[in-house]
Design a protein around this motif. Structure first.
Motif, PDB file in Angstrom:
ATOM      1  N   LYS A  20       0.837  -1.199   0.000  1.00  0.00           N
ATOM      2  CA  LYS A  20       0.000   0.000   0.000  1.00  0.00           C
ATOM      3  C   LYS A  20       0.873   1.250   0.000  1.00  0.00           C
ATOM      4  CE  LYS A  20      -1.918   1.388   3.895  1.00  0.00           C
ATOM      5  NZ  LYS A  20      -2.829   1.588   5.031  1.00  0.00           N
ATOM      6  N   THR A  56      -8.397   3.642   8.132  1.00  0.00           N
ATOM      7  CA  THR A  56      -8.338   3.180   6.754  1.00  0.00           C
ATOM      8  C   THR A  56      -9.069   4.118   5.800  1.00  0.00           C
ATOM      9  OG1 THR A  56      -8.736   1.336   5.250  1.00  0.00           O
ATOM     10  CG2 THR A  56     -10.379   1.688   6.979  1.00  0.00           C
ATOM     11  N   THR A  57      -8.510   4.244   4.606  1.00  0.00           N
ATOM     12  CA  THR A  57      -9.191   4.981   3.540  1.00  0.00           C
ATOM     13  C   THR A  57      -9.769   3.999   2.524  1.00  0.00           C
ATOM     14  OG1 THR A  57      -7.108   5.267   2.338  1.00  0.00           O
ATOM     15  CG2 THR A  57      -7.801   7.061   3.818  1.00  0.00           C
ATOM     16  N   GLY A  58      -9.675   2.709   2.840  1.00  0.00           N
ATOM     17  CA  GLY A  58     -10.309   1.682   2.021  1.00  0.00           C
ATOM     18  C   GLY A  58     -11.794   1.686   2.347  1.00  0.00           C
ATOM     19  N   GLY A  60     -14.159   0.079   0.904  1.00  0.00           N
ATOM     20  CA  GLY A  60     -14.828  -1.179   0.604  1.00  0.00           C
ATOM     21  C   GLY A  60     -15.073  -1.344  -0.874  1.00  0.00           C
ATOM     22  N   ALA A  64     -10.234   2.483  -2.599  1.00  0.00           N
ATOM     23  CA  ALA A  64      -9.623   3.268  -1.523  1.00  0.00           C
ATOM     24  C   ALA A  64      -9.531   4.715  -1.987  1.00  0.00           C
ATOM     25  CB  ALA A  64      -8.236   2.744  -1.180  1.00  0.00           C
ATOM     26  N   SER A  91      -9.300  -2.385   4.313  1.00  0.00           N
ATOM     27  CA  SER A  91     -10.643  -1.877   4.033  1.00  0.00           C
ATOM     28  C   SER A  91     -11.653  -2.396   5.047  1.00  0.00           C
ATOM     29  CB  SER A  91     -11.085  -2.310   2.631  1.00  0.00           C
ATOM     30  OG  SER A  91     -10.252  -1.709   1.668  1.00  0.00           O
ATOM     31  N   VAL A  97      -7.915  -3.825  -2.513  1.00  0.00           N
ATOM     32  CA  VAL A  97      -8.235  -2.667  -3.340  1.00  0.00           C
ATOM     33  C   VAL A  97      -7.646  -2.794  -4.741  1.00  0.00           C
ATOM     34  CG1 VAL A  97      -7.684  -0.199  -3.581  1.00  0.00           C
ATOM     35  CG2 VAL A  97      -8.531  -1.091  -1.406  1.00  0.00           C
ATOM     36  N   SER A 121     -16.892   9.009  -2.646  1.00  0.00           N
ATOM     37  CA  SER A 121     -17.404   7.853  -1.930  1.00  0.00           C
ATOM     38  C   SER A 121     -18.747   7.410  -2.505  1.00  0.00           C
ATOM     39  CB  SER A 121     -17.548   8.187  -0.445  1.00  0.00           C
ATOM     40  OG  SER A 121     -18.023   7.085   0.262  1.00  0.00           O
TER      41      SER A 121
END
Length: 150
Positions: A20, A56-58, A60, A64, A91, A97, A121
């Motif tokens: 990542k 987290t910026t994941g 889903g 991400a 995530s 991702v 988003s």
């Protein structure tokens, strides 16, 4: 919505065995190479990593949206990467991702920055949008798929 912002890189990344942090570094450095809006790429990268430590910026579904508000960028910039190999972003749904949307904004752009993150988003929760991007096999196809988002 995306056309309003400075999208500085749209690319398919051939990321065999890459972490990542390495993906984020590649996106930040490529963004800096393609934009005069990045004032300090190393500081921007560090602040993106710091933001990742917060949570987290994941979001889903294989997406991400790493981001940072920083003095290292002059205006809001966006970079989109499609990963050939999924990467673990921790995530919320534990899915790896494949689509990464990197966002940088100056500290004073809170309202536009938050609106953009919210819109991204919402946009990427749409299954058809994700599928259209994931089906891209060339950078040109990826650019077309992103252009269709509007």
């Amino acid at each position: 919505m995306l056309n309003y912002f400075n999208i500085k890189m749209i690319n398919i990344l051939d990321n065999k065995s890459v972490s990542k942090d390495e993906i984020l570094k590649k996106l930040v450095f490529n963004m800096a190479e393609n934009s005069k809006l990045i004032l300090d790429r190393d500081k921007f990268y560090e602040e993106v990593l710091e933001r990742e430590k917060v949570g987290t910026t994941g979001i889903g579904m294989g997406v991400a949206i790493p981001h940072a508000r920083t003095e290292a960028v002059q205006d809001i910039v966006v970079s989109v990467g499609l990963l050939k190999q999924p990467v673990d972003f921790n995530s919320l749904d534990n899915e790896k991702v494949k689509i990464v949307i990197l966002v940088g904004a100056p500290k004073g752009e809170s309202k536009k920055y938050l609106e953009l993150l919210s819109s991204l988003s919402r946009i990427f929760r749409d299954k058809r949008t994700r599928e259209s991007i994931l089906e891209s096999t060339t950078t040109e196809c990826l650019i077309e798929a992103i252009a269709e988002i509007g």
